[in-house]
Design an enzyme around this catalytic site. Structure first.
Site, short mmCIF file in Angstrom:
data_model
loop_
_atom_site.label_atom_id
_atom_site.label_comp_id
_atom_site.label_asym_id
_atom_site.label_seq_id
_atom_site.Cartn_x
_atom_site.Cartn_y
_atom_site.Cartn_z
N HIS A 270 -25.10 -1.05 -43.63
CA HIS A 270 -26.22 -1.66 -42.90
C HIS A 270 -27.56 -1.19 -43.47
O HIS A 270 -27.65 -0.10 -44.06
CB HIS A 270 -26.11 -1.33 -41.41
CG HIS A 270 -24.96 -2.04 -40.75
ND1 HIS A 270 -24.80 -2.09 -39.38
CD2 HIS A 270 -23.93 -2.74 -41.28
CE1 HIS A 270 -23.72 -2.80 -39.09
NE2 HIS A 270 -23.16 -3.18 -40.22
N GLU B 252 -30.15 0.01 -42.11
CA GLU B 252 -30.65 1.27 -41.55
C GLU B 252 -29.97 2.46 -42.23
O GLU B 252 -30.62 3.44 -42.60
CB GLU B 252 -30.38 1.35 -40.04
CG GLU B 252 -30.95 0.19 -39.24
CD GLU B 252 -29.96 -0.96 -39.05
OE1 GLU B 252 -29.38 -1.42 -40.05
OE2 GLU B 252 -29.78 -1.39 -37.90
N CYS C 42 -26.91 -1.17 -34.79
CA CYS C 42 -25.58 -1.12 -34.19
C CYS C 42 -25.27 0.33 -33.76
O CYS C 42 -26.03 1.25 -34.04
CB CYS C 42 -24.53 -1.62 -35.18
SG CYS C 42 -24.16 -0.42 -36.50
N CYS D 68 -25.05 2.85 -36.78
CA CYS D 68 -26.37 3.25 -37.29
C CYS D 68 -27.11 4.09 -36.27
O CYS D 68 -27.87 5.00 -36.65
CB CYS D 68 -27.19 2.03 -37.69
SG CYS D 68 -26.52 1.23 -39.17
#
Ligand SMILES: Nc1nc(=O)n([C@H]2C[C@H](O)[C@@H](COP(=O)(O)O)O2)cc1CO
Ligand SMILES: [Zn+2]
Length: 160
Positions: free
Chosen positions: A78, A80, A104, A107
């Site tokens: 992801h 992040e 999410c 993360c």
């Protein structure tokens, strides 16, 4: 002569950088960008969603459904997490994270554990899903402040 007054705000700047980074994503469905900033507004790191190094964008799957082994979900990093991992400068304690889509649960763990204190997000299209509920639950418990980016309506156009 007076200074310009129509310069972009810090929030417009950093969310703009996050959206620009998202344009690098090869994900055909959702492109996410992230920009991590110090307490005194210096950009520390940038990331977008994609496969890990060595995992070819042309060979690994982009599909969303079917055998999990053959979907992107097992393989995408992801935005992040990429931004956190891209940072090689030491501590992210007290930093702010701008992201184009709400983080999410996975993360959120990384955000909390690396000391990021503030999350500014734009889209929240997965609000109410177990992942986002868990993410908010953990960030609430850990005292990570999060707020939705307030769109200014300014259209920023860059010709390259
Ligand atoms: N906050 C996020 N950051 C991200 O980088 N992603 C990535 C993972 C996938 O590559 C894509 C989501 O794909 P889809 O389920 O909307 O087709 O966005 C997803 C989220 C949502 O939690
Ligand atoms: Zn995530």
């Amino acid at each position: 002569m007076d200074k310009r007054t129509d310069y972009i705000s810090w929030d417009e700047y950093f969310m703009g950088v996050a959206h620009l980074a998202a344009l690098r994503s090869k994900d055909p469905n959702t492109q996410v960008g992230c920009c991590i900033v110090s307490e005194d507004n210096k950009i520390l790191s940038i990331g977008y969603n994609g496969f890990p190094k060595g995992c070819s964008d042309d060979e690994f799957p982009w599909r969303r459904e079917g055998d999990p082994y053959d979907t992107k979900y097992f393989y995408t990093t992801h935005s992040e997490l990429n931004a956190i991992l891209n940072y090689r400068g030491g501590s992210l304690e007290g930093a702010k994270l701008y992201v184009s889509l709400f983080p999410c649960n996975e993360c959120a763990k990384a955000i909390i554990q690396c000391g990021i204190r503030t999350v500014v997000y734009d889209c929240d299209k997965y609000d109410g899903t177990p992942s986002v509920r868990a993410s908010k639950r953990m960030m609430n418990a850990a005292g990570v402040r999060y707020y939705k980016y307030q769109k200014t309506g300014r259209n920023i156009e860059i010709s390259v």
